[in-house]
Design an enzyme around this catalytic site. Structure first.
Site, PDB file in Angstrom:
ATOM      1  N   ASP A   1      -7.261  98.250  14.098  1.00 27.71           N
ATOM      2  CA  ASP A   1      -6.017  97.776  14.698  1.00 27.71           C
ATOM      3  C   ASP A   1      -6.317  96.464  15.397  1.00 27.71           C
ATOM      4  O   ASP A   1      -7.217  96.388  16.232  1.00 27.71           O
ATOM      5  CB  ASP A   1      -5.478  98.810  15.686  1.00 27.71           C
ATOM      6  CG  ASP A   1      -4.102  98.455  16.223  1.00 27.71           C
ATOM      7  OD1 ASP A   1      -3.963  97.348  16.788  1.00 27.71           O
ATOM      8  OD2 ASP A   1      -3.183  99.276  16.103  1.00 27.71           O
TER       9      ASP A   1
ATOM     10  N   ASP B   1      -4.617  95.457  24.691  1.00 27.34           N
ATOM     11  CA  ASP B   1      -3.848  96.125  23.641  1.00 27.34           C
ATOM     12  C   ASP B   1      -2.404  96.321  24.085  1.00 27.34           C
ATOM     13  O   ASP B   1      -2.076  97.293  24.748  1.00 27.34           O
ATOM     14  CB  ASP B   1      -4.487  97.473  23.314  1.00 27.34           C
ATOM     15  CG  ASP B   1      -3.620  98.297  22.376  1.00 27.34           C
ATOM     16  OD1 ASP B   1      -2.971  97.693  21.515  1.00 27.34           O
ATOM     17  OD2 ASP B   1      -3.596  99.527  22.519  1.00 27.34           O
TER      18      ASP B   1
ATOM     19  N   TRP C   1      -5.450 108.844  14.995  1.00 28.04           N
ATOM     20  CA  TRP C   1      -5.791 108.159  16.246  1.00 28.04           C
ATOM     21  C   TRP C   1      -5.459 109.094  17.394  1.00 28.04           C
ATOM     22  O   TRP C   1      -4.354 109.651  17.451  1.00 28.04           O
ATOM     23  CB  TRP C   1      -4.986 106.867  16.429  1.00 28.04           C
ATOM     24  CG  TRP C   1      -5.157 106.317  17.824  1.00 28.04           C
ATOM     25  CD1 TRP C   1      -6.227 105.619  18.297  1.00 28.04           C
ATOM     26  CD2 TRP C   1      -4.243 106.464  18.915  1.00 28.04           C
ATOM     27  NE1 TRP C   1      -6.038 105.322  19.629  1.00 28.04           N
ATOM     28  CE2 TRP C   1      -4.830 105.826  20.029  1.00 28.04           C
ATOM     29  CE3 TRP C   1      -2.998 107.073  19.064  1.00 28.04           C
ATOM     30  CZ2 TRP C   1      -4.209 105.779  21.288  1.00 28.04           C
ATOM     31  CZ3 TRP C   1      -2.370 107.044  20.308  1.00 28.04           C
ATOM     32  CH2 TRP C   1      -2.976 106.395  21.389  1.00 28.04           C
TER      33      TRP C   1
ATOM     34  N   HIS D   1      -6.771  96.540  19.145  1.00 30.53           N
ATOM     35  CA  HIS D   1      -7.640  97.561  19.728  1.00 30.53           C
ATOM     36  C   HIS D   1      -9.043  97.074  20.033  1.00 30.53           C
ATOM     37  O   HIS D   1      -9.963  97.881  20.192  1.00 30.53           O
ATOM     38  CB  HIS D   1      -7.717  98.776  18.805  1.00 30.53           C
ATOM     39  CG  HIS D   1      -6.502  99.646  18.867  1.00 30.53           C
ATOM     40  ND1 HIS D   1      -6.471 100.917  18.316  1.00 30.53           N
ATOM     41  CD2 HIS D   1      -5.278  99.447  19.409  1.00 30.53           C
ATOM     42  CE1 HIS D   1      -5.268 101.448  18.514  1.00 30.53           C
ATOM     43  NE2 HIS D   1      -4.537 100.570  19.165  1.00 30.53           N
TER      44      HIS D   1
ATOM     45  N   HIS E   1      -4.256  97.787  10.701  1.00 30.68           N
ATOM     46  CA  HIS E   1      -3.041  97.854  11.492  1.00 30.68           C
ATOM     47  C   HIS E   1      -2.795  96.477  12.090  1.00 30.68           C
ATOM     48  O   HIS E   1      -3.567  96.002  12.918  1.00 30.68           O
ATOM     49  CB  HIS E   1      -3.170  98.899  12.600  1.00 30.68           C
ATOM     50  CG  HIS E   1      -2.789 100.273  12.165  1.00 30.68           C
ATOM     51  ND1 HIS E   1      -2.588 101.314  13.050  1.00 30.68           N
ATOM     52  CD2 HIS E   1      -2.549 100.784  10.929  1.00 30.68           C
ATOM     53  CE1 HIS E   1      -2.250 102.407  12.377  1.00 30.68           C
ATOM     54  NE2 HIS E   1      -2.234 102.104  11.090  1.00 30.68           N
TER      55      HIS E   1
ATOM     56  N   ASP F   1       1.903  97.589  13.097  1.00 35.44           N
ATOM     57  CA  ASP F   1       1.788  98.585  14.171  1.00 35.44           C
ATOM     58  C   ASP F   1       2.016  97.906  15.517  1.00 35.44           C
ATOM     59  O   ASP F   1       1.091  97.360  16.121  1.00 35.44           O
ATOM     60  CB  ASP F   1       0.414  99.270  14.133  1.00 35.44           C
ATOM     61  CG  ASP F   1       0.323 100.403  15.150  1.00 35.44           C
ATOM     62  OD1 ASP F   1       1.351 100.745  15.747  1.00 35.44           O
ATOM     63  OD2 ASP F   1      -0.778 100.953  15.331  1.00 35.44           O
TER      64      ASP F   1
ATOM     65  N   ASP G   1       0.384  95.655  21.811  1.00 38.31           N
ATOM     66  CA  ASP G   1       1.254  95.925  20.664  1.00 38.31           C
ATOM     67  C   ASP G   1       2.454  94.996  20.597  1.00 38.31           C
ATOM     68  O   ASP G   1       3.592  95.428  20.492  1.00 38.31           O
ATOM     69  CB  ASP G   1       1.716  97.384  20.677  1.00 38.31           C
ATOM     70  CG  ASP G   1       0.601  98.337  20.279  1.00 38.31           C
ATOM     71  OD1 ASP G   1       0.013  98.122  19.217  1.00 38.31           O
ATOM     72  OD2 ASP G   1       0.305  99.286  21.033  1.00 38.31           O
TER      73      ASP G   1
ATOM     74  N   GLU H   1      -9.000 105.888  13.313  1.00 35.31           N
ATOM     75  CA  GLU H   1      -8.697 104.655  14.050  1.00 35.31           C
ATOM     76  C   GLU H   1      -9.310 104.665  15.441  1.00 35.31           C
ATOM     77  O   GLU H   1      -9.124 105.608  16.217  1.00 35.31           O
ATOM     78  CB  GLU H   1      -7.175 104.499  14.159  1.00 35.31           C
ATOM     79  CG  GLU H   1      -6.748 103.276  14.948  1.00 35.31           C
ATOM     80  CD  GLU H   1      -5.240 103.158  15.040  1.00 35.31           C
ATOM     81  OE1 GLU H   1      -4.760 102.206  15.688  1.00 35.31           O
ATOM     82  OE2 GLU H   1      -4.531 104.014  14.475  1.00 35.31           O
TER      83      GLU H   1
ATOM     84  N   LYS I   1     -10.246 102.660  19.275  1.00 35.58           N
ATOM     85  CA  LYS I   1      -9.578 101.877  20.301  1.00 35.58           C
ATOM     86  C   LYS I   1     -10.598 101.488  21.357  1.00 35.58           C
ATOM     87  O   LYS I   1     -11.568 102.221  21.596  1.00 35.58           O
ATOM     88  CB  LYS I   1      -8.434 102.670  20.930  1.00 35.58           C
ATOM     89  CG  LYS I   1      -7.472 101.823  21.743  1.00 35.58           C
ATOM     90  CD  LYS I   1      -6.211 102.589  22.080  1.00 35.58           C
ATOM     91  CE  LYS I   1      -5.188 101.669  22.738  1.00 35.58           C
ATOM     92  NZ  LYS I   1      -3.909 102.371  22.983  1.00 35.58           N
TER      93      LYS I   1
END
Length: 422
Positions: A260, A295, A186, A263, A287, A329, A297, A227, A229
Site C-alpha cells: 500500500d 498513512d 490486512w 503504508h 494498493h 485504496d 489515505d 498486506e 503497515k
C-alpha cells in the site's frame, strides 16, 4: 478536424518520430486491469446495520452528502463512476461487511455467498471482476486492538472463521465470474505504546494465517494476498503485521505481497520496491493511495511518486506477465465520493499512459552503455512530451468526457441522486 483532433495528430506525429506509437500505447493501457475500491463510497462503514463504530484505525474525514446507505446505492454510484472512466477492464473490490443483507443475529464468521448474491449477479451482468477482503475493524471482537494475533483463543477463532468464510466467498466469485478473485488480508493489530513482547503476537498471527491458508483453492478461483503497515491510529508503536513480517511469509507461502503506497515511511520509494520483489518472489498487489506525512489515505493525484510507480510497473511488464495487480485504496468524505473514485482512477491511468508513451528502450540503452549524460537528457526530455493530447483522444474515442467536462457530469448525478439521500 476540431482542435482536440488537431492536437492529437500533432502529438502522434511527434511520438512516431521517437519510435512510439500512441495507438499501441492506448491499446496496452486498455489491457491493464484496475480494481475500484468500493469502500470509498460508503466511508468504510459497510452494511451490517448493527451499529458498530469505526475502530481499528479506519477513520474517515468529512461529511459530504450522499454516502451510500446500502449495497444497492453503492452499486449505483459505482456504475456512474465507471461511466466516467475510459476503457472497460475494471474490477470492484469489496470488504467483507459490504453485504447485500444479513440475517438477524448473523455475525461475520458465518457470512456466505448468500450475503453477496446481488453483488455477484451485478458483476456478472456488467462484466466486472470482484475482489474481496476480510474486515477486522469496527467490531467488538477486535479486543484490545488485536484480532488474528490476540492472546484470547476465542477471539482468534472468531477471526479465523471470518477469514475462512471470506475466502470461500472470494473463490465463488472467481468460479462464477471466471476471473480469479484477489482476497487481501490486512489486520489493524498492534499497540499504541511500546510492547513488552513483540514476538508472541507475531507467532500467533503466523499460526492463524497457517490455519486460514490450509484450505486450498485453485488460483483460477482465488489469489491470496497479505498486506503490511508501518503504523496507524492507535498502533503508533507496534504493528504486528509489519512489512518485515509479511514479506518473507508471502515468499514462503506463495502469496501476493500487498504494498500500500500509504503504508510506508514518507521518504520510502514504493516504486523501488517493485523490481526488488518481482525479481525474486513473483507477484504484488499494489494498493494505490497517497499518504500525506503519514498513512492518511488521500485521493491519488498525478504527482512524481505516482508517475515513478507507473513507470516501474510498465517496465516490469504489467498487463502481460500477470505479476502485478492494481487496486485503488483511499477513503475521503470531504469531497464528492464519486469524484474521488474518478479522479484517482483517471490519474493512475494517466500515469500508466505517460509511462507507456516514454521511449524507455532508448533511455535504458544509454544506461547499459554507460552514457549517463544521454540517460539524464532522455529522462528530462520525456517530461515535456504532449501526453495530454493522447489522453484526451483516449477519453474521446472511448466515449467518456475529457477532464474539463467531468465537473458537470458529477454535479448532475449529485443533484439527481446523491442530494436526495438525506
Amino acid at each position: 478536424m476540431n482542435r482536440d483532433e488537431q492536437a492529437y495528430e500533432s502529438a502522434r506525429g511527434l511520438y512516431l518520430k521517437k519510435g512510439i506509437d500512441p495507438e499501441k500505447a492506448m491499446a496496452q493501457l486498455e489491457e491493464i486491469p484496475l480494481c475500484l475500491h468500493a469502500w470509498q463510497g460508503d466511508d468504510v462503514k459497510g452494511f451490517e446495520n448493527v451499529g458498530h463504530a469505526l475502530t481499528g484505525g479506519c477513520q474517515v474525514t468529512g461529511n459530504y452528502p450522499g454516502c451510500a446507505r446500502n449495497a444497492q446505492e453503492l452499486r449505483s454510484d459505482l456504475e456512474q463512476a465507471l461511466r466516467l472512466l475510459p476503457g472497460s477492464n475494471f474490477r470492484i473490490g469489496l470488504q467483507g461487511h459490504e453485504v447485500d443483507s444479513v440475517k438477524s443475529g448473523q455475525d461475520r464468521d458465518t457470512f456466505s455467498i448468500e450475503n453477496f448474491t446481488e453483488w455477484l449477479d451485478w458483476a456478472d451482468t456488467n462484466h466486472l471482476g470482484l475482489d474481496i477482503a476480510p474486515v477486522y475493524y469496527s467490531h467488538p471482537k477486535l479486543k484490545n486492538g488485536l484480532s488474528l494475533s490476540s492472546p484470547d483463543p476465542e477471539i482468534r477463532e472468531f477471526w479465523i472463521r471470518h477469514t475462512q468464510a471470506i475466502r470461500r466467498i472470494g473463490a465463488e466469485f472467481g468460479r462464477r465470474l471466471k476471473s480469479p478473485c484477489v482476497c487481501n488480508i490486512w489486520t489493524p493489530d498492534g499497540y499504541k505504546d511500546v510492547p513488552a513482547d513483540r514476538l508472541a503476537p507475531r507467532r500467533r498471527l503466523k499460526e492463524s494465517l497457517d490455519r486460514i491458508f490450509a484450505e486450498k483453492y485453485p488460483e483460477t478461483e482465488l489469489l491470496d494476498a497479505v498486506e503490511s503497515k508501518l503504523f496507524g491510529i492507535g498502533v503508533e508503536s507496534y504493528t504486528v503485521g509489519s512489512h518485515d513480517f509479511y514479506l518473507p511469509y508471502a515468499a514462503a507461502h506463495r502469496k501476493l505481497i500487498c504494498l500500500d503506497t500509504g503504508h510506508f515511511h514518507p521518504t520510502e520509494s514504493i516504486a523501488d520496491k517493485l523490481s526488488a520483489i518481482l525479481c525474486q518472489q513473483g507477484r504484488i498487489l499494489l494498493h494505490i493511495s497517497r499518504g500525506v506525512r503519514w498513512d492518511s489515505d488521500h485521493i491519488v493525484i498525478l504527482d512524481d511518486a505516482l508517475k515513478d510507480l507507473a513507470r516501474e510497473a510498465v517496465r516490469s511488464g504489467c498487463g502481460k506477465s500477470g505479476n502485478l495487480f492494481f487496486m485503488l485504496d483511499y477513503f475521503d468524505a470531504s469531497v464528492n465520493r464519486l469524484a474521488a473514485w474518478v479522479i484517482g482512477a483517471r490519474n493512475w491511468m494517466k500515469a500508466l499512459l505517460i509511462a507507456l508513451l516514454e521511449p524507455a528502450a532508448v533511455i535504458c540503452d544509454a544506461e547499459e552503455c554507460g552514457d549517463f549524460t544521454a540517460r539524464l537528457l532522455g529522462q528530462e526530455a520525456v517530461k515535456t512530451l504532449p501526453w495530454g493530447a493522447v489522453w484526451n483522444h483516449f477519453c474521446e474515442t472511448r466515449g467518456v468526457p475529457a477532464d474539463d467536462r467531468l465537473a458537470e457530469e458529477l454535479r448532475n448525478y449529485e443533484k439527481q441522486v446523491l442530494s436526495r439521500r438525506g
